[in-house]
Design a protein around this motif. Structure first.
Motif, PDB file in Angstrom:
ATOM      1  N   LYS A 182      28.263 -62.538 -87.513  1.00  0.00           N
ATOM      2  CA  LYS A 182      27.621 -62.567 -86.202  1.00  0.00           C
ATOM      3  C   LYS A 182      27.062 -63.954 -85.924  1.00  0.00           C
ATOM      4  O   LYS A 182      26.690 -64.689 -86.836  1.00  0.00           O
ATOM      5  CB  LYS A 182      26.519 -61.526 -86.108  1.00  0.00           C
TER       6      LYS A 182
ATOM      7  N   ARG B  95      28.844 -51.249 -83.664  1.00  0.00           N
ATOM      8  CA  ARG B  95      27.698 -50.499 -83.134  1.00  0.00           C
ATOM      9  C   ARG B  95      26.523 -50.532 -84.097  1.00  0.00           C
ATOM     10  O   ARG B  95      25.373 -50.731 -83.692  1.00  0.00           O
ATOM     11  CB  ARG B  95      28.107 -49.049 -82.855  1.00  0.00           C
TER      12      ARG B  95
ATOM     13  N   SER C  50      24.981 -54.080 -84.161  1.00  0.00           N
ATOM     14  CA  SER C  50      24.321 -54.338 -82.885  1.00  0.00           C
ATOM     15  C   SER C  50      22.997 -53.590 -82.792  1.00  0.00           C
ATOM     16  O   SER C  50      21.994 -54.141 -82.343  1.00  0.00           O
ATOM     17  CB  SER C  50      25.228 -53.925 -81.724  1.00  0.00           C
TER      18      SER C  50
ATOM     19  N   ALA D 227      20.238 -54.229 -79.979  1.00  0.00           N
ATOM     20  CA  ALA D 227      21.131 -54.084 -78.832  1.00  0.00           C
ATOM     21  C   ALA D 227      21.374 -52.603 -78.566  1.00  0.00           C
ATOM     22  O   ALA D 227      21.464 -51.812 -79.496  1.00  0.00           O
ATOM     23  CB  ALA D 227      22.461 -54.788 -79.102  1.00  0.00           C
TER      24      ALA D 227
ATOM     25  N   ILE E  41      27.517 -52.596 -76.657  1.00  0.00           N
ATOM     26  CA  ILE E  41      28.423 -53.687 -77.024  1.00  0.00           C
ATOM     27  C   ILE E  41      29.534 -53.753 -75.981  1.00  0.00           C
ATOM     28  O   ILE E  41      29.879 -52.746 -75.363  1.00  0.00           O
ATOM     29  CB  ILE E  41      29.035 -53.527 -78.439  1.00  0.00           C
TER      30      ILE E  41
ATOM     31  N   ALA F 274      27.149 -58.105 -78.571  1.00  0.00           N
ATOM     32  CA  ALA F 274      26.016 -57.185 -78.624  1.00  0.00           C
ATOM     33  C   ALA F 274      25.106 -57.533 -77.444  1.00  0.00           C
ATOM     34  O   ALA F 274      24.760 -58.700 -77.250  1.00  0.00           O
ATOM     35  CB  ALA F 274      25.262 -57.336 -79.936  1.00  0.00           C
TER      36      ALA F 274
END
Length: 130
Positions: free
Chosen positions: A26, A80, A83, A88, A91, A123
């Motif tokens: 990420k 998911r 995130s 978050a 996404i 995200a």
């Protein structure tokens, strides 16, 4: 006997995910985002071509790479999960998850080189979304 088979399937599928090659990286885009973690099942997925929300903050870009045997749904679930850890609540999948082409598969069969599936997502935190 049937109860053993029922117990064996989740154990075997979990073991397969541990053995198969999977990585997720990420790049954080916003350090000012201060929301609590969101449970994986509450992170909404915007598919390619689906209308994106109007009011959102980008939190991170996620990159996934796995061997071709890992299911697309498993990759999306990992997006998911990661995130949600970042706070978050949705996404946006960027394009389709790309699998190996014919040349990669031939090279894998002949030379043993890895065949990979790749994907990318953003995200986001959607204001007012529960």
């Amino acid at each position: 006997m049937k109860s053993r088979k029922r117990l064996a399937w989740p154990v075997l599928s979990s073991l397969f995910l541990l053995v198969s090659c999977f990585s997720l990286n990420k790049s954080l885009l916003s350090r000012r985002h201060q929301h609590l973690p969101v449970p994986t099942e509450e992170v909404y997925v915007y598919s390619p071509g689906e209308e994106e929300p109007e009011n959102y903050e980008k939190i991170a870009i996620l990159y996934a790479k796995s061997d071709e045997l890992v299911a697309e749904s498993s990759i999306i679930d990992k997006f998911r999960e990661e995130s949600g850890k970042l706070g978050a609540n949705a996404i946006i999948l960027k394009g389709e998850l790309v699998g190996p082409d014919t040349g990669d598969r031939v090279a894998n069969a002949v030379f043993g080189t890895p065949s990979e599936r790749r994907g990318q997502a953003i995200a986001i935190y959607v204001s007012g979304k529960k």
